[in-house]
Design an enzyme around this catalytic site. Structure first.
Site, PDB file in Angstrom:
ATOM      1  N   GLU A   1      51.993  12.857  23.553  1.00 29.20           N
ATOM      2  CA  GLU A   1      51.423  11.516  23.779  1.00 29.20           C
ATOM      3  C   GLU A   1      51.008  10.822  22.488  1.00 29.20           C
ATOM      4  O   GLU A   1      51.230   9.616  22.324  1.00 29.20           O
ATOM      5  CB  GLU A   1      50.233  11.585  24.748  1.00 29.20           C
ATOM      6  CG  GLU A   1      50.632  11.725  26.205  1.00 29.20           C
ATOM      7  CD  GLU A   1      50.941  13.159  26.605  1.00 29.20           C
ATOM      8  OE1 GLU A   1      50.755  14.068  25.761  1.00 29.20           O
ATOM      9  OE2 GLU A   1      51.350  13.391  27.754  1.00 29.20           O
TER      10      GLU A   1
ATOM     11  N   HIS B   1      43.432  14.011  36.307  1.00 29.75           N
ATOM     12  CA  HIS B   1      44.578  13.151  36.651  1.00 29.75           C
ATOM     13  C   HIS B   1      44.157  11.974  37.527  1.00 29.75           C
ATOM     14  O   HIS B   1      44.998  11.403  38.221  1.00 29.75           O
ATOM     15  CB  HIS B   1      45.651  13.948  37.410  1.00 29.75           C
ATOM     16  CG  HIS B   1      46.385  14.950  36.582  1.00 29.75           C
ATOM     17  ND1 HIS B   1      45.815  16.123  36.152  1.00 29.75           N
ATOM     18  CD2 HIS B   1      47.653  14.961  36.097  1.00 29.75           C
ATOM     19  CE1 HIS B   1      46.706  16.815  35.454  1.00 29.75           C
ATOM     20  NE2 HIS B   1      47.823  16.134  35.394  1.00 29.75           N
TER      21      HIS B   1
END
Lengths: 335, 338
Positions: free
Chosen positions: B69, B138
């Site tokens: 990322e 999440h």
């Protein structure tokens, strides 16, 4: 003096022989300009004319200039917090750099960035960076952009030995490798991340050893040897430009000044610093150019005089430039 | 409201389909636009948003990335600085925290820090929010963290129409734009014009007009508040629902105008209540001319002060639901507090 020619000097090493007189004079000029620029910036700081901090690259001029010599004006670089040499190597004008140090409107960043954030986008300098490792993935992105635009450019990513232990280093090299991007990762290993010795901070003896993990060439070069740096970089840049993918080049060098203004050099010996001062890349180049008869001392001394004048004029320009006004604070603010 | 030519075809598309259509139209119109992220190619994206784009535009413009990322965000910055228009998808908005260095230290700063001589036209799309049983790592709503940073434009569309129009506006913008999409909205359908159109950044939408209370919302809370407002109407309470759509820069004039009209403000957002977007909205009202019009204290409904739990009952209890909004709005109007 007589113009040197290769035939007349059979003992010239190939790294030197492949450079023209004009290239060598320009390299000597740029290395001297970096040195004089940083010495003057340091003086201005001591006199209280500049605030904040700065990171000097005195002793590392050959890696900056030797690398940028291998580039065309449309190529890109990403730089580091120790980036003055990279800026000048890529063609920045010291007067706009000094104006930035003085926080003036005429500075490269109109006084918003200072020493650590000089960018010169028009010249292909995508910016110095205050974050160790910050430029690595940005360089990969610029290289992806070149590949997608089917352009002929390459990216040089300067970083230090400290950055090689950041995750950004590993992510960027991996992506550059899998996508065969036109980028050369140039580590200036000056032995210390602030005070932390590379040998204590790293699992490998050389940053270049890590290239094998990313399936790219890893090359070590004496970073204080201008012709040597240029030779290695020319090959890596040619490889990148030919679409053959990235390389990792490690320039072994040393910063003879401290990390920043607060450094008292408690982590290294005077003897070590003196030993590296004796390997000054500028004196070394001068000695080789005169000994081989490539460029005479009188020519090099004239370049040094020109550099001194240029930096003296840059200081005047910076001091006399318009300062920003708080009413301009919101310029370039969009959100 | 947006001007849409009357001859324009309007279809019912899902939120995910609307985003994909915006991407396709942008990529057709502009060769600089490309998208990249984890599993967005043949897989079609973890939430199916990119779908068949790889088959229409090829693997060179719909790029699968390694799980990196921080590196991906840096690649977006570098590509944007050198003439491209990258659209980066993070698989979950929670993963943007791995990339916060590049987003916050680099993308947000470059234009200002370089004296206006460079800009970073990148878009990051990311699914956020709770309700899928994905638990604490999440399910977060992180928009306030990024909206705190000068230099980042932060969007939170709540309808398929806005998801398309805001993405196209983001791609026109020369600056970094973060779009927080909501996982529970991806399959929600709504009217979407077929042509390319823009929803302006920084402009709130009034989802329902009313005179008794302003329910000021972000993201999916606009949907829940609109449903709650219909039930309130049945009880004789006329609620106005404001959907901010853009978190930064915030449409404060729209908020102030509504509160001056209704004299009551209920702020509803999914992210954690303390130090969240709602605190900023509340302060904006309190600092404005609307303060003098208030008939009740400003009220906030936000996420509970917990990492989001896995158990569905606990998960639902962690963020405002339609009933919570209904009850709070009714209490604010009838009793003057929630």
């Amino acid at each position: 003096m007589a113009k040197a020619s290769l035939a007349a000097i059979p003992n010239q090493r190939p790294e030197l022989a492949q450079l023209s007189d004009d290239q060598l004079k320009d390299a000597f000029y740029r290395m001297s300009l970096i040195r004089r620029f940083e010495e003057e910036a340091e003086q201005c700081y001591m006199k209280g004319l500049i605030h904040g901090t700065m990171h000097l690259s005195i002793g590392q001029e050959a890696s900056a200039v030797g690398t940028c010599m291998a580039l065309t004006p449309s190529d890109y670089i990403t730089s580091t917090h120790r980036g003055h040499g990279h800026c000048i190597g890529k063609g920045a004008d010291p007067k706009f750099m000094l104006a930035e140090f003085f926080g003036k409107r005429t500075g490269y960043c109109r006084g918003r960035g200072g020493s650590m954030h000089i960018a010169d986008i028009e010249a292909g300098n995508l910016g110095a960076n205050g974050i160790v490792g910050g430029g690595l993935p940005i360089a990969a992105g610029a290289a992806l952009s070149i590949k997608m635009r089917k352009a002929d450019e390459v990216v040089i990513c300067f970083f230090g030995d400290g950055a090689s232990n950041e995750g950004a280093f590993h992510e960027a090299l991996n992506m550059a490798s899998i996508w065969k991007l036109p980028v050369v990762f140039v580590c200036e290993n000056n032995q210390y991340g602030m005070s932390m010795a590379f040998s204590r901070a790293s699992s490998v003896a050389n940053v270049a050893d890590r290239a094998v993990a990313y399936s790219m060439p890893g090359v070590i070069v004496d970073g204080n040897d201008l012709p040597g740096v240029h030779s290695v970089m020319a090959q890596a840049v040619a490889r990148a430009r030919a679409g053959e993918g990235p390389s990792l080049v490690e320039c072994k060098t040393y910063r003879t000044r401290g990390h920043s203004r607060s450094d008292r050099n408690l982590y290294r010996t005077k003897e070590e610093i003196e030993e590296w001062k004796a390997r000054c890349p500028i004196e070394r180049l001068k000695a080789e150019l005169t000994a081989t008869g490539r460029i005479g001392a009188d020519v090099l001394d004239a370049i040094t005089a020109r550099v001194n004048d240029e930096i003296a004029a840059a200081v005047v320009f910076a001091q006399e430039s318009e300062a920003p006004d708080p009413s301009q604070l919101a310029e370039d603010v969009y959100a | 409201m947006l001007d849409v030519a009357p001859q324009t075809e309007v279809r019912e598309l899902t939120y995910a389909e609307a985003i994909r259509e915006a991407m396709a139209q942008a990529m057709e119109a502009d060769p600089r636009v490309f998208t990249f992220g984890e599993d967005i190619g043949t897989y079609g994206g973890a939430f199916g948003v990119t779908g068949d784009l790889i088959h229409r535009f090829g693997a060179e413009r719909v790029i699968d990335t390694p799980i990196s990322e921080l590196g991906m965000a840096g690649v977006a910055v570098g590509a944007a600085l050198t003439g491209m228009r990258p659209v980066l998808e993070f698989q979950f908005s929670d993963f943007s925290l791995l990339a916060s260095e590049q987003i916050i230290n680099q993308a947000a700063k470059i234009r200002f820090m370089f004296g206006g001589k460079a800009s970073v036209p990148l878009v990051i799309r990311m699914p956020g929010g709770s309700g899928t049983g994905a638990a604490a790592q999440h399910s977060q709503s992180l928009e306030a963290i990024f909206a705190h940073i000068p230099g980042l434009i932060v969007l939170q569309p709540s309808t398929p129409h806005d998801a398309k129009g805001l993405l196209l506006s983001a791609l026109d913008n020369p600056n970094p734009v973060l779009i927080f999409e909501h996982k529970l909205l991806y399959k929600v359908k709504g009217p979407v014009p077929a042509q390319a159109y823009r929803v302006p950044i920084g402009q709130a939408a009034i989802r329902r007009e009313g005179g008794d209370v302003s329910i000021i919302t972000t993201g999916i809370m606009a949907v829940r508040a609109t449903a709650a407002a219909e039930r309130l109407a049945a009880e004789g309470i006329d609620a106005e629902v404001i959907d901010l759509r853009t978190i930064r820069p915030m449409d404060v004039p729209a908020i102030v105008k509504s509160v001056k009209k209704t004299s009551r403000a209920l702020i509803v957002y999914e992210s954690v209540k303390t130090l969240g977007v709602g605190a900023e909205i509340s302060a904006a009202i309190a600092e404005s001319e609307a303060f003098d019009y208030l008939d009740a204290p400003i009220a906030r409904l936000g996420g509970k002060e917990v990492p989001l739990p896995y158990n569905p009952v606990l998960e639902k209890a962690s963020v405002p639901q339609e009933d919570d909004i209904f009850n709070a709005a009714r209490a604010l109007v009838r009793e003057g507090h929630i």
